[in-house]
Scaffold this motif. Structure first.
Motif, PDB file in Angstrom:
ATOM      1  N   ARG A 161       0.818  -1.195   0.000  1.00 60.59           N
ATOM      2  CA  ARG A 161       0.000   0.000   0.000  1.00 60.59           C
ATOM      3  C   ARG A 161       0.863   1.260   0.000  1.00 60.59           C
ATOM      4  NH1 ARG A 161      -3.993   1.199   4.899  1.00 60.59           N
ATOM      5  NH2 ARG A 161      -3.511   3.375   5.003  1.00 60.59           N
ATOM      6  N   TYR A 162       1.949   1.245   0.711  1.00 58.28           N
ATOM      7  CA  TYR A 162       2.770   2.454   0.797  1.00 58.28           C
ATOM      8  C   TYR A 162       3.520   2.715  -0.494  1.00 58.28           C
ATOM      9  CZ  TYR A 162       1.685   2.037   5.671  1.00 58.28           C
ATOM     10  OH  TYR A 162       1.004   1.944   6.849  1.00 58.28           O
TER      11      TYR A 162
ATOM     12  N   HIS B  51       6.568   3.927  -1.272  1.00 56.16           N
ATOM     13  CA  HIS B  51       7.975   4.272  -1.099  1.00 56.16           C
ATOM     14  C   HIS B  51       8.678   4.534  -2.420  1.00 56.16           C
ATOM     15  CE1 HIS B  51       7.996   3.945   3.183  1.00 56.16           C
ATOM     16  NE2 HIS B  51       7.364   2.789   3.108  1.00 56.16           N
TER      17      HIS B  51
ATOM     18  N   ASN C 241      -1.744   6.722   0.536  1.00 63.26           N
ATOM     19  CA  ASN C 241      -1.209   5.992   1.680  1.00 63.26           C
ATOM     20  C   ASN C 241      -2.156   5.951   2.866  1.00 63.26           C
ATOM     21  OD1 ASN C 241       1.525   4.910   1.119  1.00 63.26           O
ATOM     22  ND2 ASN C 241       1.771   6.980   0.361  1.00 63.26           N
ATOM     23  N   GLN C 242      -3.197   6.745   2.821  1.00 59.72           N
ATOM     24  CA  GLN C 242      -4.247   6.681   3.838  1.00 59.72           C
ATOM     25  C   GLN C 242      -5.416   5.822   3.357  1.00 59.72           C
ATOM     26  OE1 GLN C 242      -4.763  10.565   6.196  1.00 59.72           O
ATOM     27  NE2 GLN C 242      -3.914  11.212   4.217  1.00 59.72           N
TER      28      GLN C 242
ATOM     29  N   GLY D 160       6.305   9.330   6.648  1.00 59.26           N
ATOM     30  CA  GLY D 160       5.088   8.530   6.656  1.00 59.26           C
ATOM     31  C   GLY D 160       3.965   9.132   7.464  1.00 59.26           C
TER      32      GLY D 160
ATOM     33  N   TRP E 283       1.218  10.755   6.903  1.00 60.45           N
ATOM     34  CA  TRP E 283       0.371  11.058   5.757  1.00 60.45           C
ATOM     35  C   TRP E 283      -0.676  12.126   6.069  1.00 60.45           C
ATOM     36  CZ3 TRP E 283       3.638   8.909   2.885  1.00 60.45           C
ATOM     37  CH2 TRP E 283       4.131   7.626   3.113  1.00 60.45           C
TER      38      TRP E 283
END
Length: 93
Positions: A1-2, A4, A61-62, A28, A30
């Motif tokens: 999901r993230y 990076h 990312n949320q 991170g 967010w």
């Protein structure tokens, strides 16, 4: 999901109002990053394409893929061509 990989390729152009938001993305944080990007949009800061790109990363990312894709579309329309890569990858457009 993230995202990076996005953070590593996130443009490093910075204006005084973007330092905290970029830092929050890197950490991170967010929700805080999104809040800073929201404020920059309200203030009609320079580099709106970049700002929408960053806010999209925070939203994605949320867990808000639809709003992230909307911001990537807006970013692309404002001239931030790197947004096309994320639209293609995450929305199929």
């Amino acid at each position: 999901r993230y995202l990076h990989p996005i953070l590593h390729s996130f443009p490093t152009r910075r204006s005084s109002d973007l330092f905290p938001s970029h830092d929050r993305l890197q950490k991170g944080d967010w929700a805080k990053a999104e809040s800073i990007f929201d404020q920059a949009i309200r203030l009609k800061s320079d580099n709106l394409g970049y700002i929408y790109l960053g806010r999209a990363i925070a939203k994605f990312n949320q867990g808000d893929k639809d709003l992230a894709c909307s911001d990537w579309e807006r970013s692309l329309l404002l001239g931030e061509s790197v947004a096309r890569k994320y639209l293609t990858q995450f929305s199929g457009k």
